[in-house]
Design an enzyme around this catalytic site. Structure first.
Site, short mmCIF file in Angstrom:
data_model
loop_
_atom_site.label_atom_id
_atom_site.label_comp_id
_atom_site.label_asym_id
_atom_site.label_seq_id
_atom_site.Cartn_x
_atom_site.Cartn_y
_atom_site.Cartn_z
N LYS A 250 0.82 -1.22 0.00
CA LYS A 250 0.00 0.00 0.00
C LYS A 250 0.85 1.26 0.00
CE LYS A 250 -2.27 -0.75 3.82
NZ LYS A 250 -1.87 -2.09 4.27
N ARG B 13 -9.70 1.79 9.29
CA ARG B 13 -9.43 0.37 9.54
C ARG B 13 -10.52 -0.28 10.38
NH1 ARG B 13 -3.33 1.07 9.22
NH2 ARG B 13 -2.50 -1.02 9.01
N ARG C 283 11.68 -2.73 11.59
CA ARG C 283 10.50 -2.22 12.28
C ARG C 283 10.13 -3.12 13.46
NH1 ARG C 283 5.51 -0.53 8.42
NH2 ARG C 283 4.36 -1.60 10.07
N ARG D 142 -1.05 -9.00 13.28
CA ARG D 142 -1.53 -7.89 12.45
C ARG D 142 -2.45 -8.39 11.33
NH1 ARG D 142 3.96 -5.70 11.03
NH2 ARG D 142 2.97 -4.50 9.39
#
Ligand code: ADP
Length: 191
Positions: free
Chosen positions: A13, A88, A133, A144
């Site tokens: 994305k 979301r 990350r 996630r």
């Protein structure tokens, strides 16, 4: 243009959002990037968000909604925007509807990148090695994806019922996917 880009973590994305936003001359607004910038600077928002992000959970709606409301009120978003990573949750959809209504415009399209689930885990693990990350460990990645499936995937149906969804195959080279996106968005009338 007022656009959303949706898809599971690792769908690409962020990369595509920037190209699409440049193409339409609007800012790409990534809630994940804004949160990470705040974490990096140690702001109160960052301190709060970090707890959730590190666990692969969503930051509470009130916090996220306010952040987006402030961001899209900035002058560069007056002519439109591409939102990456927002909404979301259903509550965020309702909030965004109100924010856009208040501008007198409407949402033009919801771009959905479709990807293969296992390929996505592979991509995220690879990115973890490169970028380091904190939310890219395998357990957190799986969490996630789970949260995405539970909370966010249902939104595609909500937008589908409004006739806004433009689905694009997100597998393949970045340029290839980008071309598919431009071809698909060419047919979308700007409000
Ligand atoms: P990815 O697309 O790889 O899952 P993002 O960079 O979009 O990651 O977001 C990273 C994290 O930031 C999310 O896992 C979540 O904790 C938080 N976050 C981003 N956007 C939202 C949102 N709209 N609502 C709640 N939390 C969010």
């Amino acid at each position: 243009m007022r656009l959303l880009i949706m898809g599971p973590p690792g769908a690409g994305k962020g990369t595509q959002a920037k190209a699409v936003a440049d193409h339409f001359g609007v800012p790409a607004i990534s809630t994940g990037d804004i949160f990470r910038a705040n974490v990096g600077q140690g702001t109160p928002l960052g301190v709060e968000a970090k707890r959730y992000m590190d666990a692969g959970e969503y930051v509470p709606d009130e916090v996220t909604n306010k952040m987006v409301r402030d961001r899209i009120a900035e002058p560069d978003a007056e002519k439109g925007f591409l939102l990456d990573g927002y909404p979301r949750t259903l509550a965020q959809v309702t909030e965004l509807d109100a924010m856009i209504d208040a501008t007198g415009h409407r949402l033009d399209a919801v771009l959905c990148l479709t990807v293969d689930r296992e390929a996505v885990v592979g991509r995220l693990l690879k990115r973890a090695q490169i970028e380091g990350r904190a939310d890219d460990t395998e357990d957190v990645i799986r969490r996630r994806l789970e949260v995405y499936a539970e909370e966010t995937e249902p939104l595609i149906e909500v937008y589908g019922e409004r006739g806004l969804v433009v689905s694009v195959d997100g597998m393949g080279e970045v340029e290839e996917v980008q071309q598919r996106i431009f071809d698909a968005l060419d047919d979308v009338p700007e409000s």
